[in-house]
Every structure is written in C-alpha cells, then in structure tokens.
Enzyme design. Structure first.
Site, PDB file in Angstrom:
ATOM      1  N   HIS A  22       3.943   4.863   8.785  1.00 51.94           N
ATOM      2  CA  HIS A  22       3.836   4.493   7.366  1.00 51.94           C
ATOM      3  C   HIS A  22       4.078   2.996   7.171  1.00 51.94           C
ATOM      4  CE1 HIS A  22       4.204   5.268   2.982  1.00 51.94           C
ATOM      5  NE2 HIS A  22       5.041   4.235   3.033  1.00 51.94           N
ATOM      6  N   GLU A  23       5.150   2.509   7.718  1.00 51.89           N
ATOM      7  CA  GLU A  23       5.477   1.092   7.530  1.00 51.89           C
ATOM      8  C   GLU A  23       4.508   0.185   8.283  1.00 51.89           C
ATOM      9  OE1 GLU A  23       7.415   0.382   5.244  1.00 51.89           O
ATOM     10  OE2 GLU A  23       8.311   2.363   4.993  1.00 51.89           O
ATOM     11  N   HIS A  26       1.646  -0.631   6.045  1.00 56.90           N
ATOM     12  CA  HIS A  26       1.965  -1.751   5.147  1.00 56.90           C
ATOM     13  C   HIS A  26       1.904  -3.081   5.914  1.00 56.90           C
ATOM     14  CE1 HIS A  26       3.040   0.770   1.807  1.00 56.90           C
ATOM     15  NE2 HIS A  26       4.107   1.281   2.393  1.00 56.90           N
TER      16      HIS A  26
END
Length: 456
Positions: A22-23, A26
């Site tokens: 997920h990170e 980003h």
C-alpha cells in the site's frame, strides 16, 4: 512452532506485505510526480530500525507500532521548505497529481490481489468439487431437497466447478435475492433443480458462516477404518498399531468408518482407549492414549496415524482448475472487481443496519484466519492475502477524512469550487475521521473479545 506463534507469524507476514504494498503505491506515484519523499515507514511511533537510502536521502523505517504505515512527503503545511525545493512539495502539485498519489495506495492493494489471483489461476489450484454432504436437519438446504452426494452444477444459472465458486455465487445472490435455483446432479447422473431459500442469511444480519446457516456441508466419502501411515514416535506407534490394521471397536464401541475413529480420538485427549483391531485375520487388543493438542483454542486428541490410501476417493472429490495466461488474467481482474463490489455492498448494508456490525473483524480474528489459511496450504494463504488486500483497498477509498478516500473527497471539492478546502474544514474533517476510525477499531476489538470468550 507452537500454535500461537504460528498464527502470529502468519498474521505478521500478511500485515507486513499489505502495508508495504500500500505505501509503496503512494511512494512510486510520488516519485513519478516529482514529489520528494522524506520517509517510508512500516508502522507508527518510534523507529526501531532506520536507514537512509536514495538520492533524496529517504528514511526507510520500521516503527514500534506495526498496525499500518505511512509515506511522509515534502509539504509546506508540515514544515519549512527550501525555495529551491518548493516545486517538489506535495502541496504545490496540481490537484490531479495529488489525487494520483493518494489513490495509488489502494490501487496497489487491488493490483496485488489481481497479481495473486492471476498466478493462482494460471498455475492451477486443487479445490473441492461442489459435492454436498448431508444437509442439517430443518435447514433451508434440507427444505430444498438437497441430497447427500449431489453435485452442484449451476447457481442461479451460472456454472460452478468448485466449492468456493459455489459459495461465492451463493453469497452474491443472497445479498439481493430470497430464493436461488441450484442445478444438481446425483450419482445416477440424474439432473434436478432445487430451489433454495436464502432469506435467513439476510434476516440474521449475515452473522456467522452463511453456508452453515443454510445447512450446507461438504461431502465426506465413507472410508473404511483401516490404518495407513503410522507416524514415528507417535501414540499409535507406541501402542503397537501398524499400517493395515482394521479398527473394529474403541472402548467396546463398534467402529464402521474412519470418520468415527477420528471423532472418538479427537474427543479423548490424554484418555487411554482400548482398541480392538483385525490384523492378518487375527483379533488383537491394545491400548492407546491420544496426545492432547491445541486446535483453535480447543484441546483435542491425536494418535499420529492416517487412514489407508484413499487416492481414489480424493480424486473423486477434487478438481484442478487452471487457465491460460490471458484467461487467467481476465478471471483475476473479474474476481478482484466482484469481491471489491461485494465488500462495498456489505459496508453499505452495515451502515443501513441490514448487516450486523458483529461482522467487523479485528486483528485477533484476522490473525486466526491467517493461521488457519496458512495451515491449509499456500494456495489458501495467498487467497486470504488477496481478500484482505481487497478489503484494505476498499476501506481506504471510503470518503472518510483521515483515509485516502477522504483526501480524494477534499480534492474533488477543490476541483468543483476551484480552490482548496479551508484549513478549518480539513481540521474538522480530520477530527471526525479520527473519531470514526477509533469507533471502528473499538467495534473490531469488541467483536474479537466476544469471539474469544463466547465462540464454540
């Protein structure tokens, strides 16, 4: 490895993978947009491991509190930015780029699910055929006339090959329909249509296992009570049991199937059992004491022996499902989309009260499922990972301030009003979002405690 640490390790691995993916979504989007990344953190709080790497000196951190993570970017709202780096500040980016960076986290979770499903569908997975066991008495399955040994061919007109496909289609249909037609075939190759009433699933608020509520059970072939492999240094070996022994009775209780052997042994941890066996035409008596082991919080007995070779029975129950590269990818995308929509639908029904809030799972329940799926095999563990990744992606896209979806909502308002949302409005939104998140976590932990104390 003890049961507790096995489940903890399975959970930690799932959590670590999902947070990193997920990170990293980003992070990659920020780098693509030219934004400077100051820190990539797995976990919150004080760093327990920190390294600087890359041309920007990005800090790569593992922090003390592991439930989550974050990517910290250069931003004038969070500190002074040198004039020469203003163009690399997140808040200076066009709104479309900020939306891309924020949406990239959930998108990475969906991409992970697609990748996992693609690999599984392409490689092929061995699964149970949708063959039904005896329906629970007075259940919707019994009322529909479903019989032991019948195989489900279609659910609501859609073809199914595996038990999981049948389960998934039943769940999808039950969300909107009261009755579902099942096309089944029996051992005599007779095809019939059974009309199943699934309204009880919705009336219960979707609490518990839906298939169990409907009275479904997986078919178990009747295996003879004949020993196959006897493990070295096991209770069975110590008692003198050998491969090929036919168990006739346990504590003077007649035994006519392997399932009955398993049931009696499981119910007798650390209790000495008198067993009568038939070996080479001779009747022998011996004593065996099942070892007490923990299984999901319950103590059961095991003797360290398996049934005789039942490969034919297994072949009749199992099917290997595989696809070519492109069909596998298409199915993976479809699977991810369907589960995302269903998750969103269930969240909506939870808000309206149609689905019980008891269905919210906390870290304890997720750890339990992670451990269970890991014990079943890599295929099941990867499917669990994909499902949780989808859930995380959907949850993060909800329009709740503090989540990615809340930030996307701010940017949408910015586009409509042609100006950024005021600092005051964002501050109030953050407070509301944090309150909702705390309430959600409280529900999750409450449900975990309830399951621990009152389940089973």
């Amino acid at each position: 490895m003890s049961g507790f640490f096995y489940y903890l390790t399975a959970f930690a691995l799932v959590l670590g993978i999902l947070v990193v993916i997920h990170e990293f979504g980003h992070y990659l989007a920020a780098r693509w947009a030219g934004v400077k990344v100051l820190r990539f953190s797995v976990g919150f709080g004080r760093p327990i491991w920190l390294r600087r790497w890359g041309e920007d000196g990005t800090e790569w951190v593992i922090a003390a509190f592991p439930l989550g993570g974050y990517v910290k970017m250069l931003d004038e709202r969070e500190g002074e930015v040198a004039a020469k780096e203003l163009h690399r500040s997140f808040n200076r980016q066009p709104v479309r780029w900020r939306m891309v960076i924020v949406a990239a986290g959930p998108a990475a979770n969906f991409a992970l699910a697609v990748l996992i499903y693609w690999g599984l569908f392409w490689h092929g997975t061995e699964e149970f055929k949708p063959i039904l066991g005896n329906s629970a008495i007075a259940s919707p399955a019994a009322a529909a006339g479903l019989q032991d040994g019948e195989q489900v061919l279609r659910v609501g007109g859609e073809k199914v090959q595996t038990w999981q496909e049948m389960r998934w289609l039943l769940l999808q249909r039950a969300a909107e329909q009261d009755q579902i037609d099942l096309e089944v075939i029996n051992a005599a190759n007779e095809i019939a249509i059974r009309r199943l009433d699934v309204s009880s699933v919705r009336r219960s608020g979707w609490q518990g296992d839906a298939l169990e509520q409907l009275g479904f059970a997986l078919y178990h072939p009747r295996l003879p009570p004949v020993l196959g492999k006897v493990n070295v240094n096991s209770a069975a070996e110590a008692a003198g049991l050998r491969s090929g022994d036919e168990i006739l009775s346990i504590d003077e209780q007649a035994i006519d199937s392997w399932a009955k052997v398993v049931r009696v042994v499981r119910q007798s941890p650390a209790k000495t059992l008198r067993i009568e066996v038939l070996r080479d035409g001779a009747h022998l008596e011996m004593s065996v004491t099942p070892v007490a082991v923990d299984e999901r919080g319950s103590t059961i007995g095991r003797i360290g022996a398996a049934a005789s070779d039942h490969s034919q029975a297994r072949a009749a129950l199992m099917i290997t499902v595989s696809y070519g590269p492109w069909p596998a990818f298409q199915k993976a995308v479809g699977e991810t989309w369907d589960k995302s929509v269903f998750t969103l639908l269930m969240i909506g029904k939870m808000v309206t009260g149609e689905v019980s809030w008891r269905n919210i799972s906390g870290p304890v329940t997720i750890a339990d499922y992670a451990g269970q799926s890991a014990r079943l095999g890599m295929d099941y563990y990867l499917k669990f990972l994909a499902l949780v990744s989808i859930s995380l992606g959907v949850l993060n896209l909800l329009p709740i301030p503090i989540l990615d979806g809340g930030h996307l909502l701010y940017y949408l308002v910015e586009i409509i009003k042609r100006g950024p949302v005021s600092e005051r409005a964002m501050e109030i939104g953050q407070q509301i979002g944090l309150t909702l998140l705390i309430m959600l976590m409280a529900f999750a932990f409450y449900n975990d405690i309830n399951r621990l104390l009152f389940s089973g």
